[in-house]
Every structure is written in structure tokens, then in C-alpha cells.
Design an enzyme around this catalytic site. Structure first.
Site, PDB file in Angstrom:
ATOM      1  N   VAL A   1     -10.086  -2.350  19.003  1.00  0.00           N
ATOM      2  CA  VAL A   1      -9.193  -2.827  20.068  1.00  0.00           C
ATOM      3  C   VAL A   1      -9.206  -1.924  21.309  1.00  0.00           C
ATOM      4  CG1 VAL A   1      -7.656  -4.048  18.471  1.00  0.00           C
ATOM      5  CG2 VAL A   1      -7.089  -1.694  19.167  1.00  0.00           C
TER       6      VAL A   1
ATOM      7  N   LEU B   1       0.870  -4.212   7.434  1.00  0.00           N
ATOM      8  CA  LEU B   1       1.650  -5.275   8.072  1.00  0.00           C
ATOM      9  C   LEU B   1       0.742  -6.378   8.605  1.00  0.00           C
ATOM     10  CD1 LEU B   1       4.324  -3.180  10.054  1.00  0.00           C
ATOM     11  CD2 LEU B   1       4.368  -3.998   7.677  1.00  0.00           C
TER      12      LEU B   1
ATOM     13  N   ASP C   1     -10.490  -6.168  12.422  1.00  0.00           N
ATOM     14  CA  ASP C   1     -10.191  -4.766  12.097  1.00  0.00           C
ATOM     15  C   ASP C   1     -11.389  -3.881  12.425  1.00  0.00           C
ATOM     16  OD1 ASP C   1      -7.719  -3.646  10.132  1.00  0.00           O
ATOM     17  OD2 ASP C   1      -9.423  -2.286  10.362  1.00  0.00           O
TER      18      ASP C   1
ATOM     19  N   TYR D   1       3.354   8.580  19.677  1.00  0.00           N
ATOM     20  CA  TYR D   1       3.632   7.246  19.109  1.00  0.00           C
ATOM     21  C   TYR D   1       4.814   6.585  19.828  1.00  0.00           C
ATOM     22  CZ  TYR D   1       4.423   3.834  15.306  1.00  0.00           C
ATOM     23  OH  TYR D   1       4.581   2.683  14.561  1.00  0.00           O
TER      24      TYR D   1
HETATM   25  N1  LIG Z   1       4.401   0.855   8.567  1.00  0.00           N
HETATM   26  C1  LIG Z   1       5.486   1.075   9.266  1.00  0.00           C
HETATM   27  O1  LIG Z   1       6.498   1.562   8.742  1.00  0.00           O
HETATM   28  C2  LIG Z   1       5.545   0.703  10.726  1.00  0.00           C
HETATM   29  C3  LIG Z   1       6.744   0.828  11.407  1.00  0.00           C
HETATM   30  C4  LIG Z   1       6.790   0.476  12.756  1.00  0.00           C
HETATM   31  C5  LIG Z   1       5.659  -0.013  13.385  1.00  0.00           C
HETATM   32  N2  LIG Z   1       4.498  -0.118  12.692  1.00  0.00           N
HETATM   33  C6  LIG Z   1       3.340  -0.620  13.414  1.00  0.00           C
HETATM   34  O2  LIG Z   1       2.806  -1.744  12.728  1.00  0.00           O
HETATM   35  C7  LIG Z   1       1.389  -1.794  12.918  1.00  0.00           C
HETATM   36  C8  LIG Z   1       0.707  -1.844  11.562  1.00  0.00           C
HETATM   37  O3  LIG Z   1       1.110  -0.713  10.801  1.00  0.00           O
HETATM   38  P1  LIG Z   1       0.646  -0.505   9.281  1.00  0.00           P
HETATM   39  O4  LIG Z   1       1.680   0.354   8.664  1.00  0.00           O
HETATM   40  O5  LIG Z   1       0.296  -1.799   8.666  1.00  0.00           O
HETATM   41  O6  LIG Z   1      -0.671   0.376   9.524  1.00  0.00           O
HETATM   42  P2  LIG Z   1      -1.961   0.619   8.584  1.00  0.00           P
HETATM   43  O7  LIG Z   1      -2.435   1.982   8.901  1.00  0.00           O
HETATM   44  O8  LIG Z   1      -1.670   0.256   7.168  1.00  0.00           O
HETATM   45  O9  LIG Z   1      -3.008  -0.464   9.143  1.00  0.00           O
HETATM   46  C9  LIG Z   1      -3.485  -0.387  10.454  1.00  0.00           C
HETATM   47  C10 LIG Z   1      -4.786  -1.152  10.544  1.00  0.00           C
HETATM   48  O10 LIG Z   1      -5.246  -1.038  11.903  1.00  0.00           O
HETATM   49  C11 LIG Z   1      -6.635  -0.815  11.884  1.00  0.00           C
HETATM   50  N3  LIG Z   1      -7.060  -0.145  13.116  1.00  0.00           N
HETATM   51  C12 LIG Z   1      -6.835   1.146  13.490  1.00  0.00           C
HETATM   52  N4  LIG Z   1      -7.416   1.404  14.675  1.00  0.00           N
HETATM   53  C13 LIG Z   1      -8.022   0.252  15.070  1.00  0.00           C
HETATM   54  C14 LIG Z   1      -8.787  -0.126  16.212  1.00  0.00           C
HETATM   55  N5  LIG Z   1      -9.083   0.761  17.173  1.00  0.00           N
HETATM   56  N6  LIG Z   1      -9.232  -1.399  16.285  1.00  0.00           N
HETATM   57  C15 LIG Z   1      -8.968  -2.294  15.308  1.00  0.00           C
HETATM   58  N7  LIG Z   1      -8.271  -1.997  14.209  1.00  0.00           N
HETATM   59  C16 LIG Z   1      -7.796  -0.736  14.083  1.00  0.00           C
HETATM   60  C17 LIG Z   1      -6.864   0.042  10.656  1.00  0.00           C
HETATM   61  O11 LIG Z   1      -8.233  -0.002  10.226  1.00  0.00           O
HETATM   62  C18 LIG Z   1      -5.891  -0.580   9.649  1.00  0.00           C
HETATM   63  O12 LIG Z   1      -6.497  -1.610   8.890  1.00  0.00           O
HETATM   64  C19 LIG Z   1       1.021  -0.577  13.747  1.00  0.00           C
HETATM   65  O13 LIG Z   1       0.945  -0.921  15.111  1.00  0.00           O
HETATM   66  C20 LIG Z   1       2.194   0.353  13.504  1.00  0.00           C
HETATM   67  O14 LIG Z   1       2.353   1.289  14.531  1.00  0.00           O
HETATM   68  C21 LIG Z   1       4.409   0.220  11.381  1.00  0.00           C
END
Ligand SMILES: NC(=O)c1ccc[n+]([C@@H]2O[C@H](COP(=O)([O-])OP(=O)(O)OC[C@H]3O[C@@H](n4cnc5c(N)ncnc54)[C@H](O)[C@@H]3O)[C@@H](O)[C@H]2O)c1
Length: 248
Positions: A64, A19, A38, A156
Site C-alpha cells: 500500500v 482484522l 496484502d 502510530y
Molecule cells: N489489533 C488491534 O488491536 C487494533 C486496534 C486499533 C487499530 N488497529 C488497526 O487495524 C488494522 C489491522 O490491524 P491487525 O491487528 O489486524 O494487524 P495485523 O498485523 O494482524 O495485520 C496487518 C496486515 O497488514 C499487512 N501489511 C502490512 N504492511 C503492508 C503494506 N505495506 N501493504 C499491504 N499490506 C500490508 C500485513 O502483512 C498483515 O497481513 C491496522 O491498521 C491497525 O493499525 C488494530
């Protein structure tokens, strides 16, 4: 025709994939300069290469959970150009499991990344966005799980619910600087995070979605562009569900 974010600078955390990557692309396509932040430095650099056709992106390594790292990211992002305008707290992790089997470390890790990470992002975005005096926008990424609560995701759901409180408190605190703070609650989206779900688990969850399908990352990016841009100048403290109606 001009873009909705022409001349703005945006930071997106966790933007190397999923996302965050989609939001970075959406912002670039609307004319913003985007800092792809990242934990995974190499993936961020690869993402910036992939985004080169869309506009001016910069990869910055950032954890972060680490205050110094977030402070440096904010300084780096506001150093060039005309200052910082938009910040998205998107970085996230999953450590699913029933509470009885979950080590405390599995709870704390989620709080560290999602809650502490978003709080640090709001803190330093608030300091730097305010500096140029023209206001701006912070977008926090919560989840529909933070509203409804999901079994197997107590860590979560707790973390994502906290982001709703953070958003409202920060919106009130930063309003005098014309910084708006809003949150998006994505539903089930097509990313690596969703791919961690077992296929039968995913199918069962999709039965709860009135629109009857998984969401596409660009649909979160479209909502983020709205909240980041002047299309939403009177919107602050809002929680925008982008979930196909799941748990509305
Ligand atoms: N994918 C879904 O269905 C969904 C649904 C609801 C909410 N979300 C939220 O959306 C956001 C993105 O989700 P996604 O599915 O793209 O996740 P993803 O796992 O594809 O990507 C997450 C990114 O965050 C980075 N990351 C992790 N820990 C980190 C840190 N300490 N510092 C900096 N970067 C860090 C990772 O390296 C990765 O590139 C998240 O907060 C997730 O909880 C996702």
C-alpha cells in the site's frame, strides 16, 4: 434471505490476517466478492483458501506504500464483475517506542503505511468506484490511539489521527460521486498486533475499557459491513468507535 452486500465487489488491504481477514470473511458472508490484498503474498493465498467456504475471494499482492501497486490493485479488482463498490484501508504496522529512542525511519514507516497507504487507497478507490456511477463506500481503519494519543506510540497515534482528517476531506470530495467515506476506530482487539503487547501492558490497558474485555475481530467486521452496505446510506465522514468504550 439476501446478503447485505450481494453483487458487490470489495477490496480489503492487509486482509491476510487479523482484522482485515475478519472483514473479508464478514463481507463474503454478506454476499460480496472480496479481493484479499496484502504485502505477504503467500499469507494472502492461504487466507483465500481458508475463506473458500465463505464465498468468492481473490488474493492479490499489494504494497500500500507503492502507488503503482495500489493502482494495479484497484484495476485488478474492478476488471471482473460489475465494477468496484467497497474499499477498506486496513493494512497496518506497529513500531512502538519512546520518541527519544525512535529513529526517524520508525516514524516515517508508520506514516508511509498508514497515512500514505490510506491516501493512495482513497485516491484509487475514488477513481474506480466512481466509474460505474452507482456510488459505493470507503472504510478507513484508524484507532482509538489516533483520538486519545498513546505514550510509546507517537508514530502510530500521529498516523491514525491523520486518517481522521483524510476521511473527512475525502468524504467531502467524493460525495458528489455518491462515494461515502467513513472510519472505524478499533480499541484493543484480539489479533497478532495486540499479541505484540507485553501481558502486563495488555492487562493495564484493559482496565481503561468500560466493557472490561478485549474486542473480537468479528466485532470490527460487523461495523465494516454496516459502513460498506446500504444500512448506512446517509452516513459519511463519520468516525465509529468500536472500542468497548475505551477513551470515549
Ligand atoms: N489489533 C488491534 O488491536 C487494533 C486496534 C486499533 C487499530 N488497529 C488497526 O487495524 C488494522 C489491522 O490491524 P491487525 O491487528 O489486524 O494487524 P495485523 O498485523 O494482524 O495485520 C496487518 C496486515 O497488514 C499487512 N501489511 C502490512 N504492511 C503492508 C503494506 N505495506 N501493504 C499491504 N499490506 C500490508 C500485513 O502483512 C498483515 O497481513 C491496522 O491498521 C491497525 O493499525 C488494530
Amino acid at each position: 434471505m439476501g446478503g447485505l452486500l450481494d453483487g458487490r465487489t470489495a477490496v480489503v488491504t492487509g486482509a491476510a490476517r487479523g482484522l482485515g481477514f475478519a472483514m473479508a470473511r464478514g463481507f463474503l458472508q454478506q454476499g460480496a466478492r472480496v479481493v484479499v490484498a496484502d504485502l505477504d503474498k503467500d499469507a494472502a493465498a492461504t487466507a483465500v483458501e481458508e475463506l473458500a467456504a465463505d464465498g468468492q475471494a481473490l488474493a492479490v499482492a499489494c504494497d500500500v506504500t507503492d502507488e503503482l501497486s495500489v493502482a494495479e490493485l484497484a484495476e485488478r479488482a474492478s476488471r471482473d464483475g460489475a465494477g468496484l463498490d467497497v474499499w477498506v484501508n486496513n493494512a497496518g504496522i506497529l513500531r512502538n517506542g519512546d520518541m527519544a529512542d525512535m529513529p526517524l525511519s520508525g516514524f516515517r514507516a508508520l506514516i508511509d503505511v498508514h497515512v500514505q497507504g490510506s491516501w493512495l487507497g482513497c485516491k484509487y478507490a475514488g477513481i474506480h468506484i466512481g466509474a460505474h456511477g452507482r456510488g459505493g463506500s470507503i472504510v478507513n481503519i484508524s484507532s482509538i490511539g489516533g483520538k486519545a494519543g498513546l505514550a510509546g506510540q507517537t508514530n502510530y497515534s500521529t498516523a491514525k489521527a491523520a486518517i481522521l482528517g483524510l476521511t473527512k476531506a475525502a468524504a467531502k470530495e467524493l460525495a458528489p460521486k455518491s462515494i461515502r467515506v467513513n472510519t472505524i476506530l478499533p480499541g484493543i482487539m484480539r489479533t497478532a498486533m495486540a499479541e505484540q503487547l507485553a501481558p502486563e501492558d495488555l492487562a493495564a490497558r484493559l482496565t481503561d475499557v468500560p466493557l472490561g474485555r478485549i474486542g473480537e475481530p468479528h466485532e470490527i467486521a460487523d461495523a465494516a459491513v454496516f459502513l460498506a452496505s446500504d444500512m448506512s446510506t446517509f452516513v459519511t465522514g463519520a468516525a465509529l468507535e468500536v472500542s468497548g468504550g475505551r477513551f470515549m
